[in-house]
Enzyme design. Structure first.
Site, mmCIF file in Angstrom:
data_model
loop_
_atom_site.group_PDB
_atom_site.id
_atom_site.type_symbol
_atom_site.label_atom_id
_atom_site.label_comp_id
_atom_site.label_asym_id
_atom_site.label_seq_id
_atom_site.Cartn_x
_atom_site.Cartn_y
_atom_site.Cartn_z
ATOM 1 C CD GLN A 28 -1.320 -0.225 3.706
ATOM 2 O OE1 GLN A 28 -2.004 -1.148 3.643
ATOM 3 N NE2 GLN A 28 -1.036 0.524 4.494
ATOM 4 N N GLY A 29 0.142 2.230 -0.522
ATOM 5 C CA GLY A 29 0.984 3.368 -0.572
ATOM 6 C C GLY A 29 -0.259 4.779 -0.364
ATOM 7 C CE1 TYR A 30 -2.146 5.332 3.990
ATOM 8 C CE2 TYR A 30 0.196 4.509 4.063
ATOM 9 C CZ TYR A 30 -1.150 4.381 4.299
ATOM 10 O OH TYR A 30 -1.549 3.600 5.002
ATOM 11 C CG LEU A 31 -2.991 7.979 -3.714
ATOM 12 C CD1 LEU A 31 -4.240 7.717 -4.825
ATOM 13 C CD2 LEU A 31 -1.680 7.490 -4.625
ATOM 14 C CB VAL A 82 2.629 11.660 -1.837
ATOM 15 C CG1 VAL A 82 2.119 12.312 -2.847
ATOM 16 C CG2 VAL A 82 1.868 11.511 -0.654
#
Length: 156
Positions: A28-31, A82
């Site tokens: 998972q990653g964050y935008l 980001v």
């Protein structure tokens, strides 16, 4: 409107491993970098989701989650994330009428094992398994978004 009510704990020992019902690899990653709202993309096995979360209010917060194509999730993580990615394997472990999700982190967060329990009310009772350690629900260091930016390996 979706509300997530979740308690989070450290895990002690390996006693939970013989009770695993299911396991899945997550990336998972964050935008966003906004403290009030989290926008997360997660690939969960063969599926993907876009999740929007509001700021925590104790152990609850607003949460909205939508399925998206895995190919879209891969592009979003590659092109728009980001934050560094968070990698973990999630194990589902039933115990006394609840299903715990145990996250064994990899990469920059290797060595960290957390147990999460989603509840229907903030005061819902549950039985503590033997492998459950200290509660960290209110410790922002253990929020996944913070683990992306300040990984466990870098903690003093």
């Amino acid at each position: 409107m979706g509300v997530e009510i979740e308690r989070k704990f450290l895990v002690v020992g390996e006693g939970w491993r013989d009770q695993v019902e299911d396991e899945t690899r997550l990336v998972q990653g964050y935008l966003t970098e906004d403290a009030r709202t989290t926008v997360r993309v997660r690939i969960h096995g063969e599926t993907a989701r876009l999740t929007l979360k509001g700021a925590s209010r104790g152990i609850s917060r607003l949460e909205f989650e939508y399925p998206i194509p895995v190919e879209d999730a891969e592009t979003l993580l590659r092109e728009l994330a980001v934050s560094p990615l968070v990698e973990k394997t999630r194990y589902r472990v039933p115990h006394a009428g609840h299903v715990w999700e145990l996250d064994v982190f990899a990469g920059a967060n290797a060595g960290l094992v957390l147990a999460e329990l989603e509840l229907t009310t903030v005061d819902e009772a549950f039985e503590r398994p033997d492998w459950l350690g200290a509660e960290v629900s209110d410790d922002p260091r253990y929020f996944n978004v913070n683990l992306a930016w300040h990984p466990y390996r870098d903690w003093p």
